[in-house]
Structures are given as C-alpha cells and as structure tokens.
Design an enzyme around this catalytic site. Sequence first.
Site, PDB file in Angstrom:
ATOM      1  N   THR A  50      -6.140 -52.545  62.102  1.00 59.61           N
ATOM      2  CA  THR A  50      -4.926 -51.921  61.756  1.00 59.61           C
ATOM      3  C   THR A  50      -4.464 -50.738  62.790  1.00 59.61           C
ATOM      4  O   THR A  50      -3.224 -50.782  63.348  1.00 59.61           O
ATOM      5  CB  THR A  50      -4.504 -51.626  60.247  1.00 59.61           C
ATOM      6  OG1 THR A  50      -4.985 -52.660  59.564  1.00 59.61           O
ATOM      7  CG2 THR A  50      -3.109 -51.294  60.214  1.00 59.61           C
ATOM      8  N   HIS A  70      -7.513 -44.286  59.241  1.00 55.77           N
ATOM      9  CA  HIS A  70      -7.131 -44.480  57.756  1.00 55.77           C
ATOM     10  C   HIS A  70      -8.261 -45.041  57.166  1.00 55.77           C
ATOM     11  O   HIS A  70      -8.281 -45.091  55.896  1.00 55.77           O
ATOM     12  CB  HIS A  70      -6.159 -45.527  57.511  1.00 55.77           C
ATOM     13  CG  HIS A  70      -6.380 -46.971  58.098  1.00 55.77           C
ATOM     14  ND1 HIS A  70      -6.427 -47.405  59.134  1.00 55.77           N
ATOM     15  CD2 HIS A  70      -6.771 -48.148  57.324  1.00 55.77           C
ATOM     16  CE1 HIS A  70      -6.596 -48.637  59.121  1.00 55.77           C
ATOM     17  NE2 HIS A  70      -6.942 -49.014  58.191  1.00 55.77           N
ATOM     18  N   GLU A  71      -9.528 -45.087  57.597  1.00 59.14           N
ATOM     19  CA  GLU A  71     -10.565 -45.671  57.198  1.00 59.14           C
ATOM     20  C   GLU A  71     -11.609 -44.494  57.287  1.00 59.14           C
ATOM     21  O   GLU A  71     -12.115 -44.114  58.422  1.00 59.14           O
ATOM     22  CB  GLU A  71     -11.285 -46.785  57.690  1.00 59.14           C
ATOM     23  CG  GLU A  71     -12.092 -47.764  56.736  1.00 59.14           C
ATOM     24  CD  GLU A  71     -12.457 -49.097  57.580  1.00 59.14           C
ATOM     25  OE1 GLU A  71     -11.996 -50.082  56.880  1.00 59.14           O
ATOM     26  OE2 GLU A  71     -13.324 -49.206  58.321  1.00 59.14           O
ATOM     27  N   CYS A 100       0.108 -43.658  41.775  1.00 57.85           N
ATOM     28  CA  CYS A 100       0.793 -42.743  41.243  1.00 57.85           C
ATOM     29  C   CYS A 100       0.579 -42.694  39.819  1.00 57.85           C
ATOM     30  O   CYS A 100       0.505 -41.384  39.230  1.00 57.85           O
ATOM     31  CB  CYS A 100       2.437 -42.776  41.557  1.00 57.85           C
ATOM     32  SG  CYS A 100       3.165 -44.287  40.462  1.00 57.85           S
ATOM     33  N   CYS A 103       4.347 -45.497  37.812  1.00 60.39           N
ATOM     34  CA  CYS A 103       5.355 -46.392  38.011  1.00 60.39           C
ATOM     35  C   CYS A 103       4.868 -48.130  37.308  1.00 60.39           C
ATOM     36  O   CYS A 103       3.852 -48.104  36.718  1.00 60.39           O
ATOM     37  CB  CYS A 103       5.607 -46.968  39.435  1.00 60.39           C
ATOM     38  SG  CYS A 103       4.008 -47.675  40.244  1.00 60.39           S
ATOM     39  N   CYS A 106       1.526 -49.351  38.746  1.00 64.52           N
ATOM     40  CA  CYS A 106       0.287 -48.727  38.165  1.00 64.52           C
ATOM     41  C   CYS A 106       0.061 -48.944  36.727  1.00 64.52           C
ATOM     42  O   CYS A 106      -1.054 -48.925  36.444  1.00 64.52           O
ATOM     43  CB  CYS A 106       0.657 -47.298  38.508  1.00 64.52           C
ATOM     44  SG  CYS A 106       0.600 -46.804  40.539  1.00 64.52           S
ATOM     45  N   CYS A 178     -10.917 -49.370  53.325  1.00 63.18           N
ATOM     46  CA  CYS A 178      -9.887 -50.292  53.959  1.00 63.18           C
ATOM     47  C   CYS A 178     -10.564 -51.708  53.632  1.00 63.18           C
ATOM     48  O   CYS A 178     -10.739 -52.321  52.800  1.00 63.18           O
ATOM     49  CB  CYS A 178      -9.105 -49.851  55.337  1.00 63.18           C
ATOM     50  SG  CYS A 178      -8.220 -51.102  55.814  1.00 63.18           S
TER      51      CYS A 178
END
Length: 380
Positions: A50, A70-71, A100, A103, A106, A178
């Site tokens: 990615t 991001h990993e 979060c 929501c 979640c 990831c």
Amino acid sequence: MSSTTGLVIPCKAAVSWEAGKPLVMEQVEVAPPQTMEVRIKIKYTSLCHTDLYFWEAKGQAPLFPRIFGHEAAGIVESVGEGVSDLQTGDHVLPVFTGECKECAHCKSEDSNMCDLLRINTDRGVMLTDGKSRFSIDGKRINHFLGTSTFSEYTVVHSGCLAKINPLAPLDKVCILSCGISTGLGATLNVAKPKKGSSVAIFGLGAVGLAAAEGARIAGASRIIGIDLNPNRFEEAKKFGVTEFINPKDHDRPVQQVIADMTDGGVDRSVECTGHIEAMVSAFECVHDGWGVAVLVGVPNKDAVFMTKPINLLNERTIKGTFFGNYKPRTDLPSVVEMYMNKKLELEKFITHRVSFSDINRAFELMLRGEGLRCIINMEE
C-alpha cells in the site's frame, strides 16, 4: 511523563517529495499530540504494498510531500488530552484503521469498520483539527493513513493504537499491524476452515502466505497454493502449502482443475490478488453445499465480476473481509500472544532487514518482487 512532553520534537523522517522518487531523509518537527492523540517513538517499521502504491501515485488523490509507512511498532512518548488507556512507555502497534469503541460498527461483534477511524487514504491531516503534526521550516508535511511510520516520531489517534505485551519483540510483531493480520484473519476469522479440511489460497505474496499460515494453524490437511509465479512455490511450503497450481500450466479454468483434484471443490478458498479472474475462480472452486470463498485482494473500485446465480443457489458462500475482521485495539493483542505462544510463526515472513538510512533499498526490493517483508530499524 517524558522529558519531551508538550514540546515539539525534531527528528529524522524519510519524506516523499514527489511520486516515484527516492525518499529523502529530512529533519522534521513533530508537534505534541492534541486531544485523543498519542505521540510515539517508532522502533521498527516495514514496507507494505500500500505504501508503494501511493508512493507511485496510483491512488485516487496523489498527495505530496508526505511521510508514508503504516506497518510498525513503537513506544508511547506522550499522550494528549482525553487519552486514558495509554501512557508513556506502553508498547503499541499503530494501525491504518481504528476502533473508537463507540460507533455502531465498533459495538457490533460482526464488524471492524469503525465509522470514525476507518481507513482514509486521501486525508493528510489529523482528525482532531484538520492540521498536520509534521513540518519542515514551517511547511506542512502530509500524514499517510493516520500513521506515517517512516519517521522516528509520529502522532496517531489513540483509537488506532493497539497496546501489546511489552515482552513481544518489536522487530517481529511490527508486521502484524497490516498485511500479515489481514491474511491470517481472513482464514481464521472469516473462512474458518475445520481441522482436516481443504483450503485454496489464490496469490502467494505476504498476505496470501499469511492466509496459508492461518490454514496451517487451523489444521487444514490440504492447502493448495495458486500463483502465476512458480518461484513462489518452494517458499510457500514453509507456510503449510501442500500442493501448487500455476494457471498457465492448464488449458482450462483453474476452478475446474481444483474441482477435479478435490472431488468437487475445496472446503474454503481465500483470494489475495485483487484480480477479477482470480476472484471468480476462488468462488467457483469451492464445493457446493458448504464451500466458502473469502475475498481479500482489493480490485479497481469500478471492477465488476460475474458468476452464475446457480453457484450461490447450490449453497456456496462468498464473503469479503477488511483487515481480517480484526478489531485493532480489541483483537491485535491476542494475535501478538499467538506469536508469543509459538502458535503463529512470524520469522519466516521476514526476508530482509535494512537501516532507516537505507530505506530506499526496501522500496527497490519490493519493486523487484524480492522477499516478503523487509524490516526497517529506525535506530540504525
């Protein structure tokens, strides 16, 4: 409280100034975390496809300058207002998607697609105030996936951090934030093969091999790997793959080849390429009556695939998954424990290691298709 709490931290970051050009090691300033944010010191990071995809500007909205990555795994340096479940010194995995815990997604046992913190590839700023925490001489540097781990320090929303066992080796478990968890969870959480069952894995890159690892852990007796690159077959044996098919070697659809090999089809299949033809094959190769196909690979957003409705009416099931159906904060700590308990083997995914100053070599390796995961040591 650390000595740098509330202060701007100058540090090294690998900045991407333009698409496809080598990253440049720069001195950046990292602002303190704001409400519900955490500043962490990245210890190890790795390169995922990615990152490469958006670095090449193949994403929908190219955004530069940017700090990719991001990993990773790191240690909490300081926390912003409102953060109660993390503190300085905690070991964490930053994740490109979040939880979060408030929501509808979640609160649902069936979803990990948080409304607030779901992956957003276009956003280059923090949710709290729409600003970046990175700058160079006052010039804004954009975030990536809310993580930006190609920096010695980064700021992440607290809902995108999984607190993990401090005894876990960060240079190994960093790869769980990831791709490896995506493939592993696709098998264990979504396909759910029974002991002694047959599983077909389409695509034997890192994610596909993680799916195979999941099938191995589940006790599948036959794990059939499908890939166009025969060089991947030998390595795949380490991940429990027992048989191999190269679609190029056959003059009929691979789903027919698999059906003939397995007396009507496999019990489960996991598709990890994102190619439409492979998705159709993965669905049509599962056995009628109980077969389940799971789609992991991400196709072009306008892509469409066709199959005959009778394939569904004959009691085959097709499912999709996002991040292996793992809720980042709730579930990732237990995946780390799977490694600590020697149930999950991570070392075999790590094929290269480079120093942070040599990060562009990790990109070169991935562009050449060499290896699975390259660990980048931020302190070298």
